[in-house]
Design a protein around this motif. Structure first.
Motif, PDB file in Angstrom:
ATOM      1  N   PHE A 166       0.866  -1.060  -0.049  1.00 52.22           N
ATOM      2  CA  PHE A 166       0.153   0.091   0.015  1.00 52.22           C
ATOM      3  C   PHE A 166       0.865   1.360   0.064  1.00 52.22           C
ATOM      4  O   PHE A 166       1.792   1.382   0.652  1.00 52.22           O
ATOM      5  N   TYR A 167       0.409   2.298  -0.553  1.00 47.54           N
ATOM      6  CA  TYR A 167       1.100   3.463  -0.877  1.00 47.54           C
ATOM      7  C   TYR A 167       1.589   4.097   0.237  1.00 47.54           C
ATOM      8  O   TYR A 167       0.891   4.234   1.359  1.00 47.54           O
ATOM      9  N   ASN A 180       6.877   3.989  -2.437  1.00 48.00           N
ATOM     10  CA  ASN A 180       6.915   5.460  -2.633  1.00 48.00           C
ATOM     11  C   ASN A 180       5.839   5.942  -3.780  1.00 48.00           C
ATOM     12  O   ASN A 180       5.639   7.112  -3.860  1.00 48.00           O
ATOM     13  N   GLN A 181       5.792   4.852  -4.734  1.00 48.69           N
ATOM     14  CA  GLN A 181       5.039   5.293  -5.971  1.00 48.69           C
ATOM     15  C   GLN A 181       3.998   4.256  -6.285  1.00 48.69           C
ATOM     16  O   GLN A 181       4.130   2.966  -5.690  1.00 48.69           O
ATOM     17  N   ILE A 182       2.707   4.733  -6.933  1.00 52.16           N
ATOM     18  CA  ILE A 182       1.750   3.656  -7.156  1.00 52.16           C
ATOM     19  C   ILE A 182       2.015   3.032  -8.491  1.00 52.16           C
ATOM     20  O   ILE A 182       2.397   3.578  -9.318  1.00 52.16           O
ATOM     21  N   GLY A 183       1.712   1.859  -8.497  1.00 54.32           N
ATOM     22  CA  GLY A 183       2.266   1.040  -9.843  1.00 54.32           C
ATOM     23  C   GLY A 183       2.736  -0.244  -9.681  1.00 54.32           C
ATOM     24  O   GLY A 183       2.935  -0.694  -8.539  1.00 54.32           O
ATOM     25  N   VAL A 184       3.437  -0.924 -10.643  1.00 51.09           N
ATOM     26  CA  VAL A 184       4.083  -2.214 -10.645  1.00 51.09           C
ATOM     27  C   VAL A 184       5.573  -2.177 -10.766  1.00 51.09           C
ATOM     28  O   VAL A 184       5.973  -1.259 -11.804  1.00 51.09           O
ATOM     29  N   GLU A 196      -5.393   1.869  -2.017  1.00 48.66           N
ATOM     30  CA  GLU A 196      -6.574   1.458  -1.055  1.00 48.66           C
ATOM     31  C   GLU A 196      -6.620   0.204  -0.836  1.00 48.66           C
ATOM     32  O   GLU A 196      -6.325  -0.623  -2.045  1.00 48.66           O
ATOM     33  N   GLN A 197      -7.539  -0.510  -0.018  1.00 46.71           N
ATOM     34  CA  GLN A 197      -7.733  -1.551   0.349  1.00 46.71           C
ATOM     35  C   GLN A 197      -9.255  -1.643   0.549  1.00 46.71           C
ATOM     36  O   GLN A 197      -9.758  -0.958   1.083  1.00 46.71           O
ATOM     37  N   THR A 198      -9.809  -2.883   0.090  1.00 39.91           N
ATOM     38  CA  THR A 198     -10.946  -3.268   0.159  1.00 39.91           C
ATOM     39  C   THR A 198     -11.275  -3.992   1.446  1.00 39.91           C
ATOM     40  O   THR A 198     -10.904  -4.945   1.812  1.00 39.91           O
ATOM     41  N   ASN A 199     -12.063  -3.187   2.363  1.00 40.70           N
ATOM     42  CA  ASN A 199     -12.667  -3.783   3.543  1.00 40.70           C
ATOM     43  C   ASN A 199     -13.938  -4.442   3.600  1.00 40.70           C
ATOM     44  O   ASN A 199     -14.924  -3.958   2.966  1.00 40.70           O
ATOM     45  N   GLU A 223      -4.617 -10.234  -1.475  1.00 40.20           N
ATOM     46  CA  GLU A 223      -4.031  -9.419  -0.645  1.00 40.20           C
ATOM     47  C   GLU A 223      -4.599  -8.201  -0.340  1.00 40.20           C
ATOM     48  O   GLU A 223      -4.305  -7.077   0.634  1.00 40.20           O
ATOM     49  N   GLN A 224      -5.375  -7.798  -1.475  1.00 41.28           N
ATOM     50  CA  GLN A 224      -5.771  -6.333  -1.474  1.00 41.28           C
ATOM     51  C   GLN A 224      -7.117  -6.189  -0.588  1.00 41.28           C
ATOM     52  O   GLN A 224      -7.773  -5.104  -0.358  1.00 41.28           O
ATOM     53  N   ARG A 225      -7.651  -7.201  -0.031  1.00 44.64           N
ATOM     54  CA  ARG A 225      -8.795  -7.346   0.780  1.00 44.64           C
ATOM     55  C   ARG A 225      -8.692  -8.104   2.342  1.00 44.64           C
ATOM     56  O   ARG A 225      -7.707  -8.920   2.618  1.00 44.64           O
TER      57      ARG A 225
END
Length: 676
Positions: free
Chosen positions: A200-201, A255-259, A289-292, A315-317
């Motif tokens: 996460f960012y 530090n950055q968003i992306g792959v 962001e993460q899905t809760n 892992e995003q959830r």
């Protein structure tokens, strides 16, 4: 033949004889002529009566059954990496041309890597090896026959159950032919790298690396983690014969968003034979962001744990299991609420969800209060019947809200739910239908719909944990079921506007896994359209090489396999023709081949397999000894077998021909004698 049948045959013969004598001898004076006619008439009547009695005749045939000789050949990339390709071809040619072996055995050739197939040609380009699965499949094929198995392999397995234990359940002797160098060379390698797929960012993400040294002399090396030309972490490490492993744990900052792609590397030692296992690339997708997700329930049920584990494989959830009152104070933290078997205590929960217009997934069961649920829902009503029923799932292949994973629902056990039907008051799509026993219905078991910009789904049965367990029994992992639940959660947790062209793919892929992209195309009425032609243009960001690949229609989606692409970063565009709708994206294939991590054959494990199954282990220069053992072993003798076949006389066509012949001969003879 039964005694009663023999009596009927004797009676048939007496009746046929009496009738023939009565007609041609008793009533006639032409004795000689009539004896011939009486004989023909006897044959006719007796044959017809035999057909009516229809006795059963048994026949026994004998044949020799040679034992099978199974040749299973390792077709993975490690064979080529260890320079054993030519040796394999020589071994195969030697076995094929051995006249004595071919006389004694029926020889069957197979090849294996990640799966077992008949050997038509060897390529040695597969990046995974599962020896255990190959033995399991061969055991299923030859379980009831004599089939000693020659296993031509280096013994290095990359995934699956330990083949040493599978061999103990194998019903046939195994004769491994060892490929590759069995000498232990000094080697320093990255044995394992553990890292999460997502970060996460502005958070730190952990990295764990296990380093292993095989050698006698003490050494000092340097371990680094780098991104491009920048070194992000480094450490000097000392190894010896006794202190031969090291676990490194560190964290990096997103530090950055992306792959982002990284490389972990340990500096090779002098004269190291295999340096391919000294480095490993890995990638992290940084998201903001993460899905809760909240699972709300008043019950203790194994479904809750199964759902939580299944959803959190992504892992995003994150999943929280809450009671109704606990959810009310935290409702704003969640993007999706899963309501498990609601009752009257959920009244405030539904009020909160309606006020926030939050997406939801209702799972009902034997303890669901449908009277309450009907009162709080304006979108559906369920029959209020206080009985339960078991419902088997049947997939609706025309479901088009999202791309369905390949799940074998026909093997899944039934769910238990309330008897009766659900009456939908809004447009909906059925994902799963109910099947009661062997009777398939068009009644929904799992439905999804949209109402007032809100997405909902309803599952009409409990014990979904049994589905997850069945997924493991089918595939030895939970992936298929977890992907299925993940697709439902992804659909329900999203508020994106529906698109006519939707894609499903991974942003980055390990070099050993299949790279699959799936797509769905809808017409203007948002109905799945299987008549469209979809093509994908892929551009390699390093070489700038461009390739156009057609997508193949598979079930209710289009699919393309990109596993043959080399490791690199790619841009792509999927275009629907002739509507000219397109969608673009990027993905990365990491440079890693687990088959190149081995320096020599696993002679120890192959010896254990050969000895434990009553076979033996051999090398290429011991083929003559192997052949002699196979030819002289008394366990592999040719067996004489017999088959008994019972045939009804009515199926014997020659008897009908005899009746026709006797009648014809009688007519011609009477004609010749002037009796007609």
């Amino acid at each position: 033949m039964a005694n009663s049948t023999i009596i009927y045959i004797i009676l048939s013969g007496i009746i046929a004889l009496l009738l023939a004598l009565f007609q041609y001898v008793y009533q006639s004076k032409q004795t000689k002529t009539n004896i011939v006619l009486a004989g023909l008439r006897f044959v006719t009547i007796f044959s017809i009566l035999l057909l009516l009695v229809n006795p059963k005749l048994e026949s026994e045939t004998f044949y020799n059954e040679k034992p099978n000789l199974v040749i299973a050949i390792d077709d993975s990339n490690s064979i080529q990496f260890l320079n054993q390709s030519e040796n394999v071809q020589q071994i195969i040619q030697s076995l094929k041309t051995n006249t004595k072996l071919n006389e004694k055995f029926n020889i069957d050739f197979y090849k294996f890597s990640d799966a077992l197939t008949r050997n038509d040609s060897l390529e040695f380009n597969t990046k995974q090896t599962n020896i255990s699965k190959a033995l399991k499949d061969l055991d299923a094929i030859y379980r009831t026959t004599v089939a000693p198995t020659v296993l031509i392999t280096d013994g290095n397995q990359t995934f699956g159950n330990d083949y040493q234990y599978m061999a103990k359940r194998y019903k046939q002797p195994i004769y491994p032919i060892v490929l590759g160098d069995t000498t232990q060379h000094a080697d320093l390698k990255i044995a394992q790298l553990n890292v999460n797929k997502y970060a996460f960012y502005k958070n730190k993400f952990p990295i764990e690396v296990i380093l292993v040294y095989n050698g006698e002399e003490p050494i000092v090396s340097e371990f680094k983690i780098s991104a491009g030309n920048a070194t992000l972490y480094s450490e000097k490490i000392t190894f010896s014969k006794t202190n031969n492993s090291k676990i490194i744990q560190t964290t990096l900052t997103a530090n950055q968003i992306g792959v982002f792609t990284y490389q972990a590397a340990i500096q090779p030692i002098a004269n190291e034979k295999n340096t391919a296992n000294n480095k490993k690339n890995f990638a992290i997708e940084v998201i903001d962001e993460q899905t809760n997700i909240a699972i709300i329930s008043n019950l203790l049920h194994p479904d809750l744990g199964a759902l939580k584990k299944s959803i959190e494989t992504n892992e995003q959830r994150t999943v929280s299991i809450l009671k109704p009152n606990d959810f009310l104070s935290k409702a704003d933290e969640f993007q999706l609420a899963i309501l498990y078997q609601p009752n009257v205590q959920f009244k405030a929960v539904f009020d909160k969800l309606n006020t926030a217009n939050l997406n939801r997934f209702v799972i009902s069961g034997t303890q669901t209060n449908w009277q309450f649920l009907n009162s709080v829902s304006a979108n559906y009503q369920h029959d209020k019947v206080f009985q339960t029923e078991n419902y088997l799932p049947v997939l609706n292949t025309n479901y088009s809200e999202f791309i369905m994973p390949d799940v074998a629902f026909e093997s899944y056990p039934p769910l238990k739910g309330s008897f009766g039907n659900i009456n939908m008051k809004v447009p909906f799509q059925t994902l799963l239908y109910k099947q009661i026993g062997s009777i398939a219905t068009n009644k929904p078991l799992l439905v999804s719909f949209e109402s007032q910009t809100r997405r909902e789904a309803i599952l009409l049965g409990e014990n979904i944990w049994k589905w997850r367990a069945q997924s493991y029994l089918n595939h030895s992992d939970f992936k298929n079921f977890d992907d299925f639940i993940g697709k439902i959660v992804q659909y329900l947790a999203s508020k994106k506007r529906r698109e006519r062209l939707s894609l499903s793919y991974e942003s980055f892929n390990d070099g050993n896994t299949s790279v699959i992209l799936q797509a769905q195309y809808f017409n203007k009425n948002y109905e799945f359209d299987n008549r469209e032609t979809l093509t994908m243009t892929v551009v390699n960001e390093e070489s700038k090489e461009s390739k156009t690949i057609p997508l193949v229609l598979k079930n209710n989606n289009y699919e393309v396999d990109l596993s043959s692409l080399p490791a690199s970063e790619y841009k792509f565009t999927v275009t629907a023709n002739p509507s000219n709708i397109s969608k673009s994206g990027t993905f990365t294939i990491l440079d890693y081949n687990i088959e190149q991590q081995f320096t020599n054959a696993d002679i120890t494990k192959l010896q254990q397999v050969g000895n434990s199954t009553g076979g033996g282990v051999f090398f290429q220069d011991q083929l003559a000894t192997l052949n002699q053992n196979l030819l002289t072993d008394n366990r592999y003798a040719t067996i004489e077998r017999s088959t008994k076949k019972t045939v009804s006389l009515i199926d014997w066509k020659y008897l009908l021909g005899l009746v026709i012949l006797a009648l014809s001969a009688e007519w011609f003879y009477r004609k010749y004698k002037g009796l007609i």
